[in-house]
Design a protein around this motif. Structure first.
Motif, PDB file in Angstrom:
ATOM      1  N   ILE A   4      31.485  59.514  47.420  1.00 49.66           N
ATOM      2  CA  ILE A   4      30.902  58.208  47.112  1.00 49.66           C
ATOM      3  C   ILE A   4      32.063  57.251  46.856  1.00 49.66           C
ATOM      4  CG2 ILE A   4      29.508  56.865  45.485  1.00 49.66           C
ATOM      5  CD1 ILE A   4      27.836  59.347  44.969  1.00 49.66           C
ATOM      6  N   SER A   5      32.012  56.068  47.441  1.00 54.72           N
ATOM      7  CA  SER A   5      33.076  55.093  47.232  1.00 54.72           C
ATOM      8  C   SER A   5      32.510  53.814  46.631  1.00 54.72           C
ATOM      9  CB  SER A   5      33.789  54.771  48.552  1.00 54.72           C
ATOM     10  OG  SER A   5      32.891  54.131  49.458  1.00 54.72           O
ATOM     11  N   ALA A   6      33.364  53.117  45.875  1.00 52.93           N
ATOM     12  CA  ALA A   6      32.984  51.824  45.282  1.00 52.93           C
ATOM     13  C   ALA A   6      34.217  50.930  45.317  1.00 52.93           C
ATOM     14  CB  ALA A   6      32.480  52.017  43.859  1.00 52.93           C
ATOM     15  N   PHE A   7      34.492  50.366  46.467  1.00 54.40           N
ATOM     16  CA  PHE A   7      35.670  49.513  46.614  1.00 54.40           C
ATOM     17  C   PHE A   7      35.320  48.088  46.169  1.00 54.40           C
ATOM     18  CE2 PHE A   7      36.386  52.814  49.932  1.00 54.40           C
ATOM     19  CZ  PHE A   7      37.495  53.401  49.343  1.00 54.40           C
ATOM     20  N   ALA A   8      36.084  47.586  45.188  1.00 53.66           N
ATOM     21  CA  ALA A   8      35.883  46.223  44.664  1.00 53.66           C
ATOM     22  C   ALA A   8      34.438  45.993  44.222  1.00 53.66           C
ATOM     23  CB  ALA A   8      36.287  45.182  45.720  1.00 53.66           C
ATOM     24  N   VAL A   9      33.870  46.993  43.572  1.00 51.84           N
ATOM     25  CA  VAL A   9      32.471  46.935  43.140  1.00 51.84           C
ATOM     26  C   VAL A   9      32.349  46.913  41.612  1.00 51.84           C
ATOM     27  CG1 VAL A   9      30.299  48.234  43.060  1.00 51.84           C
ATOM     28  CG2 VAL A   9      31.556  48.049  45.216  1.00 51.84           C
ATOM     29  N   LEU A  10      33.058  47.827  40.939  1.00 52.87           N
ATOM     30  CA  LEU A  10      32.817  48.055  39.512  1.00 52.87           C
ATOM     31  C   LEU A  10      33.107  46.824  38.657  1.00 52.87           C
ATOM     32  CD1 LEU A  10      34.179  51.703  39.094  1.00 52.87           C
ATOM     33  CD2 LEU A  10      31.845  50.936  39.574  1.00 52.87           C
ATOM     34  N   GLN A  11      34.017  45.951  39.094  1.00 50.22           N
ATOM     35  CA  GLN A  11      34.319  44.771  38.285  1.00 50.22           C
ATOM     36  C   GLN A  11      33.157  43.785  38.225  1.00 50.22           C
ATOM     37  OE1 GLN A  11      35.637  45.324  41.282  1.00 50.22           O
ATOM     38  NE2 GLN A  11      36.017  43.432  42.414  1.00 50.22           N
ATOM     39  N   HIS A  12      32.188  43.930  39.117  1.00 54.56           N
ATOM     40  CA  HIS A  12      31.031  43.031  39.115  1.00 54.56           C
ATOM     41  C   HIS A  12      29.889  43.551  38.231  1.00 54.56           C
ATOM     42  CE1 HIS A  12      32.914  40.683  42.205  1.00 54.56           C
ATOM     43  NE2 HIS A  12      32.945  41.689  43.053  1.00 54.56           N
ATOM     44  N   ILE A  13      30.100  44.706  37.590  1.00 56.70           N
ATOM     45  CA  ILE A  13      29.052  45.324  36.773  1.00 56.70           C
ATOM     46  C   ILE A  13      29.318  45.022  35.302  1.00 56.70           C
ATOM     47  CG2 ILE A  13      28.006  47.513  36.067  1.00 56.70           C
ATOM     48  CD1 ILE A  13      28.756  48.590  38.835  1.00 56.70           C
ATOM     49  N   PRO A  14      28.404  44.369  34.578  1.00 51.96           N
ATOM     50  CA  PRO A  14      28.622  44.084  33.151  1.00 51.96           C
ATOM     51  C   PRO A  14      28.706  45.370  32.343  1.00 51.96           C
ATOM     52  CG  PRO A  14      26.366  43.533  33.804  1.00 51.96           C
ATOM     53  CD  PRO A  14      27.105  43.859  35.068  1.00 51.96           C
ATOM     54  N   LYS A  15      29.354  45.287  31.191  1.00 50.62           N
ATOM     55  CA  LYS A  15      29.608  46.484  30.380  1.00 50.62           C
ATOM     56  C   LYS A  15      28.340  47.247  30.065  1.00 50.62           C
ATOM     57  CE  LYS A  15      31.725  49.454  27.770  1.00 50.62           C
ATOM     58  NZ  LYS A  15      32.528  50.520  28.371  1.00 50.62           N
ATOM     59  N   GLN A  16      27.244  46.533  29.793  1.00 47.79           N
ATOM     60  CA  GLN A  16      26.020  47.245  29.410  1.00 47.79           C
ATOM     61  C   GLN A  16      25.445  48.084  30.545  1.00 47.79           C
ATOM     62  OE1 GLN A  16      26.339  43.903  29.209  1.00 47.79           O
ATOM     63  NE2 GLN A  16      24.512  42.811  29.916  1.00 47.79           N
ATOM     64  N   MET A  19      44.063  35.984  36.917  1.00 50.04           N
ATOM     65  CA  MET A  19      44.318  34.875  35.999  1.00 50.04           C
ATOM     66  C   MET A  19      43.457  33.654  36.330  1.00 50.04           C
ATOM     67  SD  MET A  19      46.582  36.391  34.196  1.00 50.04           S
ATOM     68  CE  MET A  19      47.194  35.061  33.169  1.00 50.04           C
ATOM     69  N   ASP A  20      42.547  33.815  37.309  1.00 48.17           N
ATOM     70  CA  ASP A  20      41.780  32.656  37.785  1.00 48.17           C
ATOM     71  C   ASP A  20      40.360  32.627  37.236  1.00 48.17           C
ATOM     72  OD1 ASP A  20      41.229  34.999  39.245  1.00 48.17           O
ATOM     73  OD2 ASP A  20      40.303  33.837  40.851  1.00 48.17           O
ATOM     74  N   LEU A  21      40.086  33.433  36.193  1.00 47.86           N
ATOM     75  CA  LEU A  21      38.720  33.532  35.663  1.00 47.86           C
ATOM     76  C   LEU A  21      38.564  32.661  34.426  1.00 47.86           C
ATOM     77  CD1 LEU A  21      38.314  37.405  35.974  1.00 47.86           C
ATOM     78  CD2 LEU A  21      37.754  35.663  37.676  1.00 47.86           C
ATOM     79  N   ASP A  22      37.330  32.200  34.189  1.00 39.78           N
ATOM     80  CA  ASP A  22      37.078  31.387  33.003  1.00 39.78           C
ATOM     81  C   ASP A  22      36.793  32.277  31.797  1.00 39.78           C
ATOM     82  OD1 ASP A  22      34.441  32.268  33.197  1.00 39.78           O
ATOM     83  OD2 ASP A  22      33.689  30.398  34.064  1.00 39.78           O
ATOM     84  N   ASN A  23      36.409  31.665  30.691  1.00 45.14           N
ATOM     85  CA  ASN A  23      36.184  32.422  29.453  1.00 45.14           C
ATOM     86  C   ASN A  23      35.020  33.393  29.550  1.00 45.14           C
ATOM     87  OD1 ASN A  23      38.310  31.162  28.185  1.00 45.14           O
ATOM     88  ND2 ASN A  23      37.032  29.519  27.336  1.00 45.14           N
ATOM     89  N   SER A  43      34.597  35.274  32.179  1.00 42.91           N
ATOM     90  CA  SER A  43      35.036  36.228  33.212  1.00 42.91           C
ATOM     91  C   SER A  43      34.413  35.936  34.575  1.00 42.91           C
ATOM     92  CB  SER A  43      34.730  37.674  32.776  1.00 42.91           C
ATOM     93  OG  SER A  43      35.415  38.006  31.616  1.00 42.91           O
ATOM     94  N   ARG A  44      34.271  34.665  34.907  1.00 39.53           N
ATOM     95  CA  ARG A  44      33.696  34.285  36.198  1.00 39.53           C
ATOM     96  C   ARG A  44      34.699  33.466  37.000  1.00 39.53           C
ATOM     97  NH1 ARG A  44      28.413  35.573  36.642  1.00 39.53           N
ATOM     98  NH2 ARG A  44      27.377  36.194  34.710  1.00 39.53           N
ATOM     99  N   ASP A  45      34.639  33.667  38.346  1.00 40.24           N
ATOM    100  CA  ASP A  45      35.534  32.909  39.216  1.00 40.24           C
ATOM    101  C   ASP A  45      34.921  31.541  39.526  1.00 40.24           C
ATOM    102  OD1 ASP A  45      33.575  33.320  41.142  1.00 40.24           O
ATOM    103  OD2 ASP A  45      34.681  34.889  42.196  1.00 40.24           O
ATOM    104  N   LYS A  46      35.577  30.768  40.383  1.00 38.90           N
ATOM    105  CA  LYS A  46      35.104  29.405  40.647  1.00 38.90           C
ATOM    106  C   LYS A  46      33.753  29.380  41.343  1.00 38.90           C
ATOM    107  CE  LYS A  46      37.939  29.087  44.842  1.00 38.90           C
ATOM    108  NZ  LYS A  46      39.046  28.338  45.505  1.00 38.90           N
ATOM    109  N   GLU A  47      33.363  30.517  41.984  1.00 40.33           N
ATOM    110  CA  GLU A  47      32.025  30.621  42.585  1.00 40.33           C
ATOM    111  C   GLU A  47      31.001  31.163  41.579  1.00 40.33           C
ATOM    112  OE1 GLU A  47      34.682  31.875  44.539  1.00 40.33           O
ATOM    113  OE2 GLU A  47      34.735  29.997  45.687  1.00 40.33           O
ATOM    114  N   ARG A  48      31.454  31.356  40.301  1.00 43.14           N
ATOM    115  CA  ARG A  48      30.611  31.853  39.204  1.00 43.14           C
ATOM    116  C   ARG A  48      30.224  33.306  39.364  1.00 43.14           C
ATOM    117  NH1 ARG A  48      31.421  30.213  34.975  1.00 43.14           N
ATOM    118  NH2 ARG A  48      29.355  30.682  34.156  1.00 43.14           N
ATOM    119  N   ARG A  49      30.994  34.058  40.137  1.00 37.11           N
ATOM    120  CA  ARG A  49      30.764  35.506  40.240  1.00 37.11           C
ATOM    121  C   ARG A  49      31.449  36.209  39.067  1.00 37.11           C
ATOM    122  NH1 ARG A  49      32.792  37.547  45.858  1.00 37.11           N
ATOM    123  NH2 ARG A  49      34.582  36.338  45.153  1.00 37.11           N
ATOM    124  N   LEU A  50      30.771  37.213  38.516  1.00 38.52           N
ATOM    125  CA  LEU A  50      31.296  37.954  37.370  1.00 38.52           C
ATOM    126  C   LEU A  50      32.397  38.915  37.809  1.00 38.52           C
ATOM    127  CD1 LEU A  50      30.957  38.731  34.316  1.00 38.52           C
ATOM    128  CD2 LEU A  50      29.422  40.541  35.118  1.00 38.52           C
TER     129      LEU A  50
END
Length: 463
Positions: free
Chosen positions: A17-29, A57-61, A63-70
């Motif tokens: 099972i692979s998860a490339f560039a996936v886990l960072q989009h999942i909230p802690k809960q 270093m491009d995320l807001d407080n 943890s979202r980028d300029k497109e508002r992705r988590l």
């Protein structure tokens, strides 16, 4: 077919099972349940591969980028620590630059799902059995690390190949350990210079605070107020701060400085944290129950040696294992729960009253000495007997999510200072006043599963 954290049940499990560039989009809960469900769909001997961005270093407080992705800023070791507790073994880790030159880098990891873990404990064994001993402070430090690995994992910070642990947290653990030793009706020496007619400075400091707080329960209850800034007695607040500050200095100038000639642990005065290599911390996380038992036994043996055998190991062990007054704690919580007019068993939904109410440790006390309000639930007496020392199954916990969260909110309203202190002590960096109950539930699930997995605990399916 599905999405994280929820995955469908497939007719067969997978080799990879692979998860490339996936886990960072999942909230802690949702993180633990996502990893747990990945494990559920993987064959034993199969592989899980994932990648994470680093140094964004491009995320807001939020943890979202300029497109508002988590983009949650998970450390690679934070993810692998959870997976190792679920039975995975790290096969390979690597780091590489972003191919599109966007200003950050990536970490990459391959893990294998094993039947069991087998890790060397030579370093910790050396600390326990082969290093020079003049006090019991080294076992006290190792015991605190075991307890933090189980109870306060989210207060630990990961930086490069080291972890950082708040010195105040270790000092607070020490107070609990030494309270019963210094309160004992017999003299239990803790350093070679600790004599009945010439007590150690720590023992003297303890005596000054004990005159204001007679029992350990009082200290723990006042500690919650102290942390919340609600302790009205300014004189007591000053004493508690001085008291904990002296214990911190003892930890820094004792076991931190002298363990392995000062090469293993370091104190960072700017952070006010103790650092240690992740490789060693990993062993505390995976084997905390085994290490703790060995440490406490060694500590009891040291007390016998320091007392010149006037206190036998078995008696010292009894004092080391003493905790809070559980009966008193249970009576306090019973009174709290009985204030609710529609009180019901958390696991079965049965109506409860004074005659059939029991207090249940959601994660049993036998495996986790946790008397936090959020781990204590109202339950039917008969159901509690059947549950005994079993951990609720993953299915039962999921089914009970709403009653559990409603119960927490009710208790929080009655004891906001104590509940918030205990909540922050567990959630650490993941604490937020908003949606705290969802995050707490996710980490409650995670703790139940990892303890059950590591110790092969029987599960309770409910009724």
């Amino acid at each position: 077919m599905g999405s994280l954290p929820h995955l469908p049940t497939f007719s067969d499990s997978f080799h990879l099972i692979s998860a490339f560039a996936v886990l960072q989009h999942i909230p802690k809960q949702d993180l633990f349940l996502s990893l747990f469900n990945i494990k559920q769909n993987l064959k034993v001997g199969g592989y899980f591969v994932f990648s994470l961005p680093e140094n964004r270093m491009d995320l807001d407080n939020d943890s979202r980028d300029k497109e508002r992705r988590l983009h949650c800023l998970y450390h690679l070791k934070e993810i692998t620590m959870i997976l190792e507790q679920l039975g995975f073994q790290v096969i390979m880790e690597s780091h590489f630059s972003d191919s599109e030159y966007r200003g950050w880098s990536w970490s990459f990891c391959i893990l294998k799902l094993e039947h069991k873990q087998s890790l060397p404990l030579d370093t910790i064994d050396s600390l326990l059995n082969r290093e020079r001993k003049t006090a019991t402070y080294k076992p006290a430090l190792l015991r605190a690390l075991c307890d933090i690995a189980l109870e306060n994992l989210n207060l630990v910070e990961y930086v490069s190949d080291h972890v950082f642990i708040p010195i105040r947290l270790v000092a607070e653990k020490w107070v609990v350990y030494f309270w019963n030793l210094f309160s004992a009706p017999i003299y239990l020496p803790q350093v070679s210079s600790d004599k009945l007619d010439k007590p150690s400075s720590l023992r003297k400091t303890f005596a000054s605070l004990q005159s204001k707080l007679n029992i350990l329960d009082d200290f723990l209850e006042k500690q919650a107020l102290f942390h919340s800034g609600k302790l009205i007695d300014m004189d007591l607040q000053k004493h508690m701060n001085l008291f904990l500050g002296q214990w911190e200095q003892t930890i820094i100038k004792g076991p931190i400085q002298y363990t392995s000639n000062g090469d293993l642990f370091h104190y960072d005065p700017k952070r006010q944290m103790i650092s240690m290599p992740i490789a060693i911390w990993r062993e505390f996380v995976l084997f905390e129950s085994w290490i703790r038992d060995a440490v406490i036994l060694r500590w009891a043996g040291e007390i016998e040696r320091l007392s010149r055998k006037s206190v036998r190991t078995g008696l010292a062990f009894d004092y080391l294992m003493m905790g809070q007054n559980l009966e008193r704690k249970q009576n306090q919580v019973r009174s709290l729960f009985l204030k609710k007019t529609d009180l019901a068993c958390i696991w079965t939904g049965k109506p409860l009253n004074k005659s059939n109410l029991d207090i249940d440790h959601g994660i049993p006390y036998a495996y986790w000495k946790n008397n936090y309000l959020w781990n204590l639930f109202p339950t039917d007496t008969k159901s509690n007997r059947r549950k005994s020392e079993k951990i609720p199954s993953a299915e039962l916990i999921m089914k009970s999510e709403l009653p559990i969260r409603d119960h927490w909110i009710y208790v929080f309203q009655l004891r906001p200072n104590q509940f918030t202190f205990e909540l922050k002590n567990f959630l650490g960096k993941y604490y937020e006043a908003r949606d705290w109950d969802k995050t707490l539930f996710a980490l409650f699930q995670e703790t139940a599963e990892t303890i059950a997995s590591r110790r092969e605990v029987l599960r309770w399916e409910g009724e």
